[in-house]
Design an enzyme around this catalytic site. Structure first.
Site, mmCIF file in Angstrom:
data_model
loop_
_atom_site.group_PDB
_atom_site.id
_atom_site.type_symbol
_atom_site.label_atom_id
_atom_site.label_comp_id
_atom_site.label_asym_id
_atom_site.label_seq_id
_atom_site.Cartn_x
_atom_site.Cartn_y
_atom_site.Cartn_z
ATOM 1 N N ASP A 18 25.805 50.618 35.091
ATOM 2 C CA ASP A 18 25.772 49.627 33.965
ATOM 3 C C ASP A 18 25.028 48.419 34.280
ATOM 4 O OD1 ASP A 18 27.707 48.946 35.633
ATOM 5 O OD2 ASP A 18 29.252 48.884 34.421
ATOM 6 N N ASP A 64 29.377 51.922 38.589
ATOM 7 C CA ASP A 64 29.624 50.489 37.916
ATOM 8 C C ASP A 64 29.130 49.617 39.087
ATOM 9 O OD1 ASP A 64 30.659 48.177 36.779
ATOM 10 O OD2 ASP A 64 31.952 49.320 35.598
ATOM 11 N N HIS A 71 39.824 51.010 31.002
ATOM 12 C CA HIS A 71 39.017 49.888 31.349
ATOM 13 C C HIS A 71 37.530 49.629 30.743
ATOM 14 C CE1 HIS A 71 37.015 47.100 34.832
ATOM 15 N NE2 HIS A 71 38.066 46.473 34.603
ATOM 16 N N HIS A 115 32.742 42.628 43.570
ATOM 17 C CA HIS A 115 33.470 41.253 43.139
ATOM 18 C C HIS A 115 34.222 40.415 44.212
ATOM 19 C CE1 HIS A 115 32.137 41.208 38.891
ATOM 20 N NE2 HIS A 115 32.762 42.406 38.523
ATOM 21 N N SER A 157 30.416 44.934 31.783
ATOM 22 C CA SER A 157 30.359 46.233 31.742
ATOM 23 C C SER A 157 30.761 46.817 30.147
ATOM 24 C CB SER A 157 31.333 46.733 32.542
ATOM 25 O OG SER A 157 31.126 46.978 33.920
#
Length: 587
Positions: A424, A103, A212, A387, A154
């Protein structure tokens, strides 16, 4: 002796003729016509769709049918190009499929992660190191935009990869026709539905919550990714949309998964009240929803097993996972944190690694009496570290992700297992400056004696802005004074697990990046991954290679003996034997 060899050759010729008839490729790949293939991608904007999206007046709505047609066109083009070049690798069929999703693992993260791996393992300078998937024979570039966003999230990207249809930002398992007040509108099926319909075993592994966005897209159909608990479903959708956690346990395909491993005790209504957190990780992702309906979905999962007389096991730590007899258990549920599994560089006691979970999943899924399996493995915390501008945490997650892929290669048969590795989406992170060969990838990009030293890894935006902002923020005549000088930041501070690298725009959460992501492929069907393609094409690669879902009947290869990769691999030897026999037979 001559008589015996002639009889052998005659028998071989007969067998070859029968076998060869099975392996002979179809004379014609089904040609797509104007009703099968949608028009090329059109610009976004104009009249409104049922979802409130803006589309060009008179242009088609970019729904499931639109994207399915586009994927068919891509598949057809790829196969025709292979045939033109006299390649037949596309005909190889996969009994098993494993898709690894890093991810947020864009190209910069892969490069920096490779260097980090080499330096972490002290293999040399770092730049010359190889990640396991660097060795995969086929690569391609996937375009990641959502239907409504140039830079994606995502949810929309996972829906594309697993459901074969691009979707809106935030959508899980639904196309552009999704509705808050109609849960049946815009619903899609996923690779897990397709696999289960063919008798394959299925499972998901992640370092995030199992509810998630990325894992959720394998099993859930819900308007918005945030609806993980009943408490998160807004009033206008209550009683219409079922929360993601309940869908996993109650609805197909989630309730038929053989393996579910990750974090997320809280959304399932089974929080560990004694859980400890030793590092002060920050960011919105450190918060997790809780249930208000009183359901304990882990108990419901176990009860469903008792009703069906199935061998089910639920574990909550690495020690319990290690004690499981993977070859005997039919369904395994492992939830190891209330929220996400902790970043690997600060792993809490009792948490398994992604490598350990992957190995366990493969053992549970592999059964001789099944038609194979489909497994999704996500290195989900690469994204979450980025992030927060936690560069060290992000790169260590890449290392852990690579170890899981290595374990998968060691525990599977390459002749019958398609392994895809991709991301992704990317992130707003850069590897910059002119650092010397072998410089610490987490260190400085220029000389410490320069007026303003800066780091090799930096971010375009994020919370690192505030950490590096000087106390006196008046610029005056010298913009260098805007930032703290690194001489004021100790090495101890920079070595902290929660140290943030610098960013240039202040945001609480750093954003994603919108560039294409790389897809690495190995095993049967891997030759279908080449060039540049829309991200949703990956679901069609898995569908075609695995003889499941919408591409199963694209041509005749799933209906003939071509699905045996071992048979295809043996063809050169068989051709040689055939030639010898022909010479002997006609002497």
């Amino acid at each position: 002796m001559w008589r015996t060899s002639k009889i052998f050759c005659f028998c071989f010729l007969m067998v070859h003729c029968v076998w060869g008839a099975t392996l002979e490729p179809p004379t014609i790949i089904r040609t797509l016509n104007s009703t099968d293939v949608g028009p090329e991608f059109v610009a976004f904007g104009g009249s409104s769709t049922s979802n409130g999206n803006e589309m060009n007046s008179g242009k088609p709505v970019e729904d499931a049918k639109y994207w399915y047609n586009m994927a068919q066109k891509q598949l057809d083009k790829t196969i025709k190009n292979a045939k033109k070049n006299h390649e037949d690798g596309y005909r190889r069929k996969a009994r098993n499929i494993i898709i690894f999703v890093g991810d947020g693992m864009g190209l910069t993260t892969i490069t920096a992660g490779r260097i980090y791996k080499g330096q972490y393992l002290k293999h040399g300078f770092g730049e010359e190191e190889k990640l396991t998937f660097d060795e995969f024979p086929y690569t391609g570039l996937a375009k990641t935009y959502n239907v409504d966003k140039q830079v994606p999230d995502s949810a929309g990207t996972a829906t594309a990869m697993f459901c074969g249809t691009k979707a809106d930002y935030g959508a899980i398992g639904m196309d552009v026709h999704r509705s808050k007040t109609d849960a049946n509108q815009g619903r899609l099926t996923s690779i897990m539905d397709w696999a289960q319909a063919e008798g394959k075993r299925t499972g998901i592994v992640t370092t995030t919550r199992i509810t998630h966005a990325t894992p959720a897209a394998t099993y859930a159909r819900v308007y918005h990714r945030d609806w993980e608990c009943d408490s998160e479903v807004p009033p206008e959708a209550k009683g219409i949309h079922t929360d993601i956690a309940r869908q996993l346990i109650e609805n197909s395909p989630g309730n038929k998964f053989n393996v579910i491993l990750g974090g997320g005790l809280s959304p399932l209504g089974a929080p560990n009240t004694n859980e400890k957190k030793t590092q002060p990780w920050e960011g919105g992702t450190e918060k997790v929803c809780s249930r208000t309906d009183g359901l304990n979905l882990t108990q419901k999962w176990l009860e469903n097993g008792r009703i069906r007389n199935e061998n089910r096991v639920f574990v909550q730590n690495a020690e319990e996972l290690e004690e499981v007899n993977f070859k005997k258990v039919n369904r395994l549920l492992g939830l190891f944190r209330n929220n996400h599994i902790t970043y690997a560089i600060g792993k809490e006691k009792g948490e398994p690694s992604l490598k350990e979970m992957t190995e366990a999943a493969i053992e549970v899924l592999e059964r001789e009496d099944s038609n194979g399996y489909v497994l999704m493995v996500e290195g989900g915390r690469i994204d979450q570290a980025h992030h927060q501008n936690y560069a060290h945490a992000a790169l260590h997650e890449v290392y852990e992700f690579d170890r899981a892929i290595e374990a998968a290669l060691e525990n599977t048969n390459a002749e019958e297992t398609l392994i895809l590795v991709t991301a992704d989406h990317s992130h707003a992170v850069t590897l910059n400056g002119y650092p010397k060969r072998g410089s610490d990838i987490l260190g400085f990009a220029n000389k410490a004696s320069d007026p303003m030293p800066y780091e090799t890894i930096m971010y375009a935006n994020g919370p690192g802005f505030y950490d590096h902002l000087a106390n006196d923020t008046s610029l005056g005549n010298n913009p260098i004074n805007f930032w703290k000088n690194f001489s004021t930041i100790s090495q101890e501070q920079r070595n902290s697990l929660t140290y943030r690298h610098m960013s240039t725009v202040p945001l609480k959460d750093e954003t994603h990046g919108g560039e294409d992501v790389i897809v690495f492929a190995n095993g049967p069907g891997s030759s279908l991954v080449r060039g540049v393609f829309e991200q949703h094409y990956l679901a069609w690669v898995m569908s075609y290679a695995g003889c499941m879902g919408p591409a199963k009947d694209f041509d005749e290869t799933c209906r003939k003996g071509a699905q045996s990769s071992a048979m295809l691999a043996a063809m050169p030897l068989m051709t040689l034997i055939l030639a010898v026999c022909l010479v002997q037979f006609f002497k």
